[in-house]
Design a protein around this motif. Sequence first.
Motif, PDB file in Angstrom:
ATOM      1  N   SER A  78       0.827  -1.202   0.000  1.00 10.33           N
ATOM      2  CA  SER A  78       0.000   0.000   0.000  1.00 10.33           C
ATOM      3  C   SER A  78       0.864   1.255   0.000  1.00 10.33           C
ATOM      4  N   GLU A  79       1.898   1.269   0.828  1.00 11.91           N
ATOM      5  CA  GLU A  79       2.807   2.417   0.870  1.00 11.91           C
ATOM      6  C   GLU A  79       3.432   2.662  -0.495  1.00 11.91           C
ATOM      7  N   ALA A  80       3.847   1.590  -1.157  1.00 12.18           N
ATOM      8  CA  ALA A  80       4.459   1.720  -2.478  1.00 12.18           C
ATOM      9  C   ALA A  80       3.474   2.294  -3.485  1.00 12.18           C
ATOM     10  N   GLY A  81       2.215   1.926  -3.382  1.00 10.40           N
ATOM     11  CA  GLY A  81       1.207   2.459  -4.285  1.00 10.40           C
ATOM     12  C   GLY A  81       1.100   3.968  -4.193  1.00 10.40           C
ATOM     13  N   PHE A  82       1.177   4.499  -2.978  1.00 10.61           N
ATOM     14  CA  PHE A  82       1.115   5.952  -2.803  1.00 10.61           C
ATOM     15  C   PHE A  82       2.431   6.624  -3.179  1.00 10.61           C
ATOM     16  N   ARG A  83       3.552   5.993  -2.873  1.00  9.00           N
ATOM     17  CA  ARG A  83       4.845   6.603  -3.218  1.00  9.00           C
ATOM     18  C   ARG A  83       5.032   6.679  -4.735  1.00  9.00           C
ATOM     19  N   SER A  84       4.497   5.704  -5.447  1.00  7.11           N
ATOM     20  CA  SER A  84       4.634   5.697  -6.908  1.00  7.11           C
ATOM     21  C   SER A  84       3.673   6.662  -7.582  1.00  7.11           C
ATOM     22  N   GLY A  85       2.650   7.125  -6.859  1.00  5.12           N
ATOM     23  CA  GLY A  85       1.617   7.963  -7.452  1.00  5.12           C
ATOM     24  C   GLY A  85       0.499   7.180  -8.090  1.00  5.12           C
ATOM     25  N   TYR A  86       0.594   5.857  -8.029  1.00  4.10           N
ATOM     26  CA  TYR A  86      -0.463   5.015  -8.598  1.00  4.10           C
ATOM     27  C   TYR A  86      -1.761   5.172  -7.807  1.00  4.10           C
ATOM     28  N   LEU A  87      -1.650   5.355  -6.506  1.00  2.17           N
ATOM     29  CA  LEU A  87      -2.805   5.571  -5.640  1.00  2.17           C
ATOM     30  C   LEU A  87      -2.798   7.001  -5.111  1.00  2.17           C
ATOM     31  N   ASP A  88      -3.979   7.486  -4.779  1.00  2.00           N
ATOM     32  CA  ASP A  88      -4.115   8.781  -4.124  1.00  2.00           C
ATOM     33  C   ASP A  88      -5.167   8.623  -3.028  1.00  2.00           C
ATOM     34  N   VAL A  89      -5.157   9.533  -2.069  1.00  2.00           N
ATOM     35  CA  VAL A  89      -6.241   9.600  -1.099  1.00  2.00           C
ATOM     36  C   VAL A  89      -6.811  11.007  -1.186  1.00  2.00           C
ATOM     37  N   GLN A  90      -8.138  11.099  -1.183  1.00  2.00           N
ATOM     38  CA  GLN A  90      -8.782  12.376  -1.415  1.00  2.00           C
ATOM     39  C   GLN A  90      -9.920  12.593  -0.430  1.00  2.00           C
ATOM     40  N   GLN A  91     -10.074  13.842  -0.012  1.00  2.00           N
ATOM     41  CA  GLN A  91     -11.265  14.249   0.709  1.00  2.00           C
ATOM     42  C   GLN A  91     -12.200  14.898  -0.297  1.00  2.00           C
ATOM     43  N   LEU A  92     -13.428  14.403  -0.345  1.00  2.00           N
ATOM     44  CA  LEU A  92     -14.406  14.809  -1.348  1.00  2.00           C
ATOM     45  C   LEU A  92     -15.605  15.455  -0.669  1.00  2.00           C
ATOM     46  N   LEU A  93     -16.058  16.568  -1.201  1.00  2.00           N
ATOM     47  CA  LEU A  93     -17.284  17.203  -0.720  1.00  2.00           C
ATOM     48  C   LEU A  93     -18.380  16.980  -1.755  1.00  2.00           C
ATOM     49  N   LEU A  94     -19.492  16.418  -1.305  1.00  2.00           N
ATOM     50  CA  LEU A  94     -20.652  16.211  -2.161  1.00  2.00           C
ATOM     51  C   LEU A  94     -21.780  17.109  -1.678  1.00  2.00           C
ATOM     52  N   THR A  95     -22.416  17.812  -2.603  1.00  2.00           N
ATOM     53  CA  THR A  95     -23.539  18.677  -2.259  1.00  2.00           C
ATOM     54  C   THR A  95     -24.601  18.561  -3.343  1.00  2.00           C
ATOM     55  N   ARG A  96     -25.764  19.101  -3.030  1.00  2.00           N
ATOM     56  CA  ARG A  96     -26.796  19.236  -4.053  1.00  2.00           C
ATOM     57  C   ARG A  96     -26.667  20.601  -4.720  1.00  2.00           C
ATOM     58  N   GLU A  97     -27.185  20.727  -5.915  1.00  2.00           N
ATOM     59  CA  GLU A  97     -27.106  21.979  -6.651  1.00  2.00           C
ATOM     60  C   GLU A  97     -27.701  23.112  -5.817  1.00  2.00           C
ATOM     61  N   GLY A  98     -26.983  24.226  -5.783  1.00  2.00           N
ATOM     62  CA  GLY A  98     -27.434  25.364  -5.001  1.00  2.00           C
ATOM     63  C   GLY A  98     -26.788  25.446  -3.639  1.00  2.00           C
ATOM     64  N   ASP A  99     -26.098  24.366  -3.238  1.00  2.00           N
ATOM     65  CA  ASP A  99     -25.458  24.338  -1.922  1.00  2.00           C
ATOM     66  C   ASP A  99     -23.942  24.331  -1.996  1.00  2.00           C
ATOM     67  N   VAL A 100     -23.366  24.756  -3.145  1.00  2.00           N
ATOM     68  CA  VAL A 100     -21.922  24.705  -3.322  1.00  2.00           C
ATOM     69  C   VAL A 100     -21.260  25.762  -2.454  1.00  2.00           C
ATOM     70  N   PRO A 101     -20.317  25.371  -1.574  1.00  2.00           N
ATOM     71  CA  PRO A 101     -19.622  26.349  -0.741  1.00  2.00           C
ATOM     72  C   PRO A 101     -18.535  27.042  -1.538  1.00  2.00           C
ATOM     73  N   ASP A 102     -17.986  28.109  -0.957  1.00  2.00           N
ATOM     74  CA  ASP A 102     -16.895  28.826  -1.594  1.00  2.00           C
ATOM     75  C   ASP A 102     -15.567  28.153  -1.246  1.00  2.00           C
ATOM     76  N   GLY A 103     -14.586  28.307  -2.134  1.00  2.00           N
ATOM     77  CA  GLY A 103     -13.246  27.821  -1.855  1.00  2.00           C
ATOM     78  C   GLY A 103     -13.050  26.383  -2.253  1.00  2.00           C
ATOM     79  N   GLY A 104     -11.796  25.935  -2.162  1.00  2.00           N
ATOM     80  CA  GLY A 104     -11.474  24.548  -2.449  1.00  2.00           C
ATOM     81  C   GLY A 104     -11.209  24.306  -3.919  1.00  2.00           C
ATOM     82  N   HIS A 105     -10.875  23.077  -4.215  1.00  2.00           N
ATOM     83  CA  HIS A 105     -10.596  22.651  -5.581  1.00  2.00           C
ATOM     84  C   HIS A 105     -11.891  22.270  -6.263  1.00  2.00           C
ATOM     85  N   ARG A 106     -12.308  23.025  -7.270  1.00  2.00           N
ATOM     86  CA  ARG A 106     -13.565  22.755  -7.968  1.00  2.00           C
ATOM     87  C   ARG A 106     -13.344  21.640  -8.957  1.00  2.00           C
ATOM     88  N   SER A 107     -14.274  20.700  -9.013  1.00  2.00           N
ATOM     89  CA  SER A 107     -14.151  19.562  -9.912  1.00  2.00           C
ATOM     90  C   SER A 107     -15.039  19.740 -11.116  1.00  2.00           C
TER      91      SER A 107
END
Length: 443
Positions: free
Chosen positions: A414-443
């Motif tokens: 598992s460590e090797a997967g992240f060191r190689s860049g093959y894996l990533d870990v992400q925090q994801l924000l899910l909202t309904r339309e109209g509830d998008v907060p300001d800031g952050g990385h827009r997808s």
Amino acid sequence: MTQPSTAQRHGSAPQQRDHRGADPRRWPDVATVPASPLRARAAELLLRHVARRLGLRVQLPGGALLNRTPPPPDAPVLRLRAPGDFFQRVGAGGLIGFGESYQAGDWDSPDLIALLTVLAASPGTLVPPRLQWLRRWFTPRRPAEQLGTPENARRNIQAHYDLSNELFALFLDPTLTYSSALFATGPDGTPAASWDLLAPAQHRKIDRLLDLAGVGHGTRVLEIGTGWGELALRAAARGAEVVTLTLSEEQQRLAEERIAAAGQADRVEVRLCDYRSATGQFDAVLSVEMVEAVGRDYWPAYFATLDRVLAPGGRIALQAITMPHDRMLASLRTFTWIQKYIFPGGLLPSVEAVRTTLARHTSLSLTERHGYGAHYAETLRLWRERFTARADEVAALGFDSVFQRMWTLYLAYSEAGFRSGYLDVQQLLLTREGDVPDGGHRS
């Protein structure tokens, strides 16, 4: 005359036999070396190809090299202790055989992370293009009993998380948080990671998720995947009312003990409950590294559940391990060593798969994401070092050497997967339309 293979030269005739040291009742596929001479020869030829292309040093017993051309002086080392058994296993079982061979002690490396990182960086090209069509004949299919049905899901979760609370406590930090930490970083962005900094880094990760979901006093929180209760405790400390779901009886028991000891039993309810059976409406829904256990066939049900229980104006904060979309597609029906021995039924999603599932099955959208895979590599390093340093205590709990090698390989892989860049870990924000907060990385 046909030249003998390395397997034959080193005395492993193709026969079924017990491997010394592995309990055949506990480890049937580690204790028995398969008989597959033609596939063993193919595995030897493939290893020669991989070693030449990736620049690996493959050592045989006595120090001779399998390499036909000298590898670079600093090349990662694959040390074959039982070449015949190694090639028989890999020939018969592919990457599952590779893992079982490590469990059996057929191979090792003086720098396991360096070796696995090189292999993890090129997972789709280890087999030459002209031979890729053979994969369907040699790659085992996932057993039906690992599909994430309600009946199977509890068994899959318990197979990992109910091993022993005491085992996890040996290598996790005092927060008992079994997911990536978020360390402070230096000027170059490198995580500042050490054992003493791990617990604060786990709290930093949890707090960022709680902030992402807008958790504060009076927030109604649903957590899917309790772990040992640390996120629920920190949410309750903010004044939130928390319902947290788990399928692990061991985790439920210890989480309830920790919550009671912290004086938060009136704010947190720990339910032994499948995510599909969640009821109620919540202002914030959180789930940390849980979607990986759901399985592709049940992603629609998982995300639809999040949609169903989210109150109007609410937010969903997830933490997920992700992989590239093309590799996810290539592994959809493949049965892996990780699935066989570590996480039954698991599959890592891609960000694209999350977006597609949301669009097709929910009213939700992915509105922010934050990746920090380098932090997971450091988290896993600290766990692995702690686990190996406490080998005697692991053994005292009843976990034999085959298990310890299995767990070491799992953490290193598992460590090797992240060191190689093959894996990533992400925090994801899910909202309904109209509830998008300001800031952050827009997808």
